[in-house]
Design a protein around this motif. Structure first.
Motif, PDB file in Angstrom:
ATOM      1  N   VAL A   1       0.840  -1.203   0.000  1.00 44.43           N
ATOM      2  CA  VAL A   1       0.000   0.000   0.000  1.00 44.43           C
ATOM      3  C   VAL A   1       0.869   1.245   0.000  1.00 44.43           C
ATOM      4  O   VAL A   1       0.668   2.181  -0.800  1.00 44.43           O
ATOM      5  CB  VAL A   1      -0.952  -0.019   1.217  1.00 44.43           C
ATOM      6  N   VAL A   2       1.872   1.257   0.896  1.00 47.91           N
ATOM      7  CA  VAL A   2       2.724   2.453   0.984  1.00 47.91           C
ATOM      8  C   VAL A   2       3.530   2.632  -0.296  1.00 47.91           C
ATOM      9  O   VAL A   2       3.683   3.753  -0.811  1.00 47.91           O
ATOM     10  CB  VAL A   2       3.636   2.360   2.220  1.00 47.91           C
TER      11      VAL A   2
ATOM     12  N   ALA B   1       2.559   6.653  -6.788  1.00 45.25           N
ATOM     13  CA  ALA B   1       1.600   7.602  -7.355  1.00 45.25           C
ATOM     14  C   ALA B   1       2.113   9.030  -7.236  1.00 45.25           C
ATOM     15  O   ALA B   1       1.742   9.890  -8.025  1.00 45.25           O
ATOM     16  CB  ALA B   1       0.255   7.475  -6.660  1.00 45.25           C
ATOM     17  N   LEU B   2       2.962   9.269  -6.250  1.00 49.42           N
ATOM     18  CA  LEU B   2       3.507  10.621  -6.094  1.00 49.42           C
ATOM     19  C   LEU B   2       4.758  10.835  -6.958  1.00 49.42           C
ATOM     20  O   LEU B   2       5.007  11.942  -7.424  1.00 49.42           O
ATOM     21  CB  LEU B   2       3.859  10.842  -4.621  1.00 49.42           C
ATOM     22  N   ARG B   3       5.526   9.757  -7.205  1.00 46.83           N
ATOM     23  CA  ARG B   3       6.808   9.933  -7.890  1.00 46.83           C
ATOM     24  C   ARG B   3       6.696   9.890  -9.403  1.00 46.83           C
ATOM     25  O   ARG B   3       7.526  10.458 -10.104  1.00 46.83           O
ATOM     26  CB  ARG B   3       7.772   8.821  -7.463  1.00 46.83           C
ATOM     27  N   MET B   4       5.716   9.127  -9.926  1.00 51.27           N
ATOM     28  CA  MET B   4       5.698   8.858 -11.362  1.00 51.27           C
ATOM     29  C   MET B   4       5.461  10.139 -12.167  1.00 51.27           C
ATOM     30  O   MET B   4       4.770  11.051 -11.705  1.00 51.27           O
ATOM     31  CB  MET B   4       4.600   7.848 -11.681  1.00 51.27           C
ATOM     32  N   PRO B   5       5.985  10.191 -13.391  1.00 54.53           N
ATOM     33  CA  PRO B   5       5.957  11.464 -14.130  1.00 54.53           C
ATOM     34  C   PRO B   5       4.626  11.816 -14.785  1.00 54.53           C
ATOM     35  O   PRO B   5       4.306  12.992 -14.880  1.00 54.53           O
ATOM     36  CB  PRO B   5       7.043  11.274 -15.190  1.00 54.53           C
ATOM     37  N   ASP B   6       3.852  10.857 -15.301  1.00 53.24           N
ATOM     38  CA  ASP B   6       2.613  11.274 -15.965  1.00 53.24           C
ATOM     39  C   ASP B   6       1.452  10.373 -15.574  1.00 53.24           C
ATOM     40  O   ASP B   6       1.609   9.409 -14.830  1.00 53.24           O
ATOM     41  CB  ASP B   6       2.790  11.330 -17.495  1.00 53.24           C
ATOM     42  N   LEU B   7       0.268  10.699 -16.072  1.00 56.08           N
ATOM     43  CA  LEU B   7      -0.958  10.081 -15.574  1.00 56.08           C
ATOM     44  C   LEU B   7      -0.940   8.566 -15.708  1.00 56.08           C
ATOM     45  O   LEU B   7      -1.240   7.850 -14.749  1.00 56.08           O
ATOM     46  CB  LEU B   7      -2.154  10.653 -16.345  1.00 56.08           C
ATOM     47  N   TYR B   8      -0.572   8.060 -16.885  1.00 53.53           N
ATOM     48  CA  TYR B   8      -0.713   6.621 -17.095  1.00 53.53           C
ATOM     49  C   TYR B   8       0.257   5.831 -16.224  1.00 53.53           C
ATOM     50  O   TYR B   8      -0.093   4.774 -15.701  1.00 53.53           O
ATOM     51  CB  TYR B   8      -0.518   6.294 -18.572  1.00 53.53           C
ATOM     52  N   THR B   9       1.473   6.359 -16.041  1.00 55.66           N
ATOM     53  CA  THR B   9       2.406   5.650 -15.168  1.00 55.66           C
ATOM     54  C   THR B   9       1.948   5.718 -13.712  1.00 55.66           C
ATOM     55  O   THR B   9       2.135   4.778 -12.953  1.00 55.66           O
ATOM     56  CB  THR B   9       3.811   6.235 -15.313  1.00 55.66           C
TER      57      THR B   9
ATOM     58  N   VAL C   1       6.774  -3.780 -10.237  1.00 55.35           N
ATOM     59  CA  VAL C   1       6.418  -2.360 -10.130  1.00 55.35           C
ATOM     60  C   VAL C   1       7.005  -1.757  -8.859  1.00 55.35           C
ATOM     61  O   VAL C   1       7.501  -0.628  -8.862  1.00 55.35           O
ATOM     62  CB  VAL C   1       4.885  -2.193 -10.163  1.00 55.35           C
ATOM     63  N   ALA C   2       6.974  -2.518  -7.754  1.00 50.63           N
ATOM     64  CA  ALA C   2       7.540  -2.006  -6.492  1.00 50.63           C
ATOM     65  C   ALA C   2       9.031  -1.746  -6.647  1.00 50.63           C
ATOM     66  O   ALA C   2       9.551  -0.736  -6.158  1.00 50.63           O
ATOM     67  CB  ALA C   2       7.284  -3.012  -5.372  1.00 50.63           C
ATOM     68  N   ARG C   3       9.723  -2.650  -7.374  1.00 43.91           N
ATOM     69  CA  ARG C   3      11.159  -2.454  -7.600  1.00 43.91           C
ATOM     70  C   ARG C   3      11.395  -1.158  -8.377  1.00 43.91           C
ATOM     71  O   ARG C   3      12.270  -0.363  -8.049  1.00 43.91           O
ATOM     72  CB  ARG C   3      11.716  -3.649  -8.377  1.00 43.91           C
ATOM     73  N   VAL C   4      10.564  -0.938  -9.413  1.00 41.74           N
ATOM     74  CA  VAL C   4      10.717   0.273 -10.220  1.00 41.74           C
ATOM     75  C   VAL C   4      10.456   1.513  -9.381  1.00 41.74           C
ATOM     76  O   VAL C   4      11.200   2.496  -9.452  1.00 41.74           O
ATOM     77  CB  VAL C   4       9.760   0.215 -11.429  1.00 41.74           C
ATOM     78  N   VAL C   5       9.398   1.459  -8.530  1.00 37.87           N
ATOM     79  CA  VAL C   5       9.031   2.649  -7.755  1.00 37.87           C
ATOM     80  C   VAL C   5      10.113   2.996  -6.752  1.00 37.87           C
ATOM     81  O   VAL C   5      10.453   4.161  -6.555  1.00 37.87           O
ATOM     82  CB  VAL C   5       7.684   2.404  -7.040  1.00 37.87           C
ATOM     83  N   LEU C   6      10.677   1.960  -6.111  1.00 39.62           N
ATOM     84  CA  LEU C   6      11.642   2.233  -5.049  1.00 39.62           C
ATOM     85  C   LEU C   6      13.045   2.476  -5.582  1.00 39.62           C
ATOM     86  O   LEU C   6      13.917   2.888  -4.830  1.00 39.62           O
ATOM     87  CB  LEU C   6      11.667   1.068  -4.057  1.00 39.62           C
TER      88      LEU C   6
END
Lengths: 92, 106, 182
Positions: free
Chosen positions: B21-22, B28-36, C102-107
């Motif tokens: 969840v975290v 959702a805060l880091r990604m650059p655009d809507l779809y990502t 996806v978690a790997r990419v985000v972190l």
């Protein structure tokens, strides 16, 4: 107490989603954030039912899930009318 | 003994679910655009409910509440993709273009 | 939702269809039983007034659904089978592995995304296949169905690997085997 940890994690994510809703440059970012906030609320209610020992919260969670889904679709329908129309691509 | 194993399994599921969840919120805060961003949000919409409600199910045992929990989980899993698809489709039709790292067409 | 082009035109009601009432009746009965069971499980109270209210709302629901011609068309193709359970287990495994990705990419500090938009062919024009495939793709983190038209699905993927895995067509073939069981 495990439930407090889970509830705290969900609350942190709700705060992050709110931040995205405030920052989000386009309408759609905000709708995405609000949708995320709603599904996290459902999870939070389910966890709180166990944390506080009040199983009636599960009914609230289900009702909230239904309302959230319908609300998101309604808001999308509203913005779809406002948005400029783009032709559907014929062959991609 | 059996109780202890169920408790530990439930704790593992709940903690893993909280972690995802975290992570989804951070994404959702880091990604650059809507779809990502929607990809990051879909982690919290599909895997996190499975894990967290799975953990709660182990706590509840075979009662009336577990039926309600399963109903909530099924509804979340059915409505989540529908809402995401409606959002993506509305964004696409209103001309919101995806950013691409490569020179993909469209 | 925007009006999508109909993949299957609605069949004209013919005399033969009107006489085929047996499956409709079976569906009505099974849905009534399902609704009644839901009511009983949900309230947990078994007083005469509440039971009467439950029977009343079940009857109204059935009536409305029949008026919407829900039973006359092929909207109920999914019968419970072990193939469905196997598909769900497989989908759960997919959700798990792609969530880790996806978690790997985000972190990752550099955020190594390589978003692509690809178009894949639906295995058939059947509505059930398209809906099942589109929703399974959206449910898996890292892939997102943007649009469904003309038997094609436009999919946005977070990473290049996700696009390649989708283009290999494993999920499409799994979905196709699902309908054949019914």
């Amino acid at each position: 107490m495990i439930f407090v940890v889970v509830a705290a994690a969900i609350a942190v994510t709700m705060a992050l989603a709110l931040a995205r809703a405030i920052l989000g440059p386009s309408h759609y970012d905000r709708i995405l954030a609000v949708n995320m906030f709603g599904t996290k609320t459902v999870l939070l209610l389910a966890v709180m039912a166990f944390m506080m020992g009040r199983p009636d919260f599960l009914d609230l969670a289900l009702a909230y899930a239904l309302i959230n889904f319908i609300g998101i679709l309604a808001v999308l329908e509203f913005f779809r009318d406002k948005a400029p129309k783009v032709e559907r691509p014929k062959d991609v | 003994m059996f109780e202890l194993i169920v408790q530990i399994l439930s704790w593992v599921l709940l903690i893993t679910g909280s972690a995802f969840v975290v992570i989804g919120g951070i994404g959702a805060l880091r990604m650059p655009d809507l779809y990502t961003r929607m990809h990051a949000a879909s982690v919290t919409d599909s895997l996190a409910p499975i894990l967290i409600i799975g953990g709660l199910l182990l706590q509840a045992g075979f009662t009336l509440f577990s039926v309600k929990l399963i109903a909530i989980l099924l509804f979340l899993l059915l409505s989540g993709p529908t809402a995401s698809n409606a959002l993506a489709s509305a964004a696409l039709l209103s001309g919101y273009r995806a950013q691409h790292s490569e020179e993909d067409k469209t | 939702m925007p009006p999508l082009p109909d993949a299957q035109p609605r069949p004209e009601p013919t005399l033969a269809m009107n006489f085929e009432r047996t499956p409709t009746l079976a569906r009505t009965v099974s849905l009534s039983l399902l609704l009644a069971a839901t009511w009983l499980v949900w309230s947990g109270l078994y007083k005469p007034l509440l039971l009467a209210l439950g029977a009343f709302s079940c009857a109204i629901t059935i009536m409305l659904i029949r008026r919407m011609r829900f039973f006359d068309e092929e909207t109920y193709p999914l019968h419970f089978s072990w193939r469905l359970v196997r598909f769900w287990l497989w989908l759960g495994k997919e959700i798990w592995s792609s969530s880790i990705e996806v978690a790997r990419v985000v972190l990752h500090p550099n955020l190594p995304i390589s978003p692509r938009t690809i178009t894949i062919e639906s295995p058939s024009r059947h509505n059930f296949d398209q809906v099942m495939l589109g929703n399974s793709i959206t449910l898996t983190p890292g892939t997102l169905t943007l649009d469904v038209y003309d038997g094609k699905l436009k999919v946005h993927t977070l990473t290049d690997e996700g696009a390649k895995a989708l283009l290999s067509g494993e999920m499409a073939s799994k979905v196709t085997t699902l309908r054949r069981s019914s």
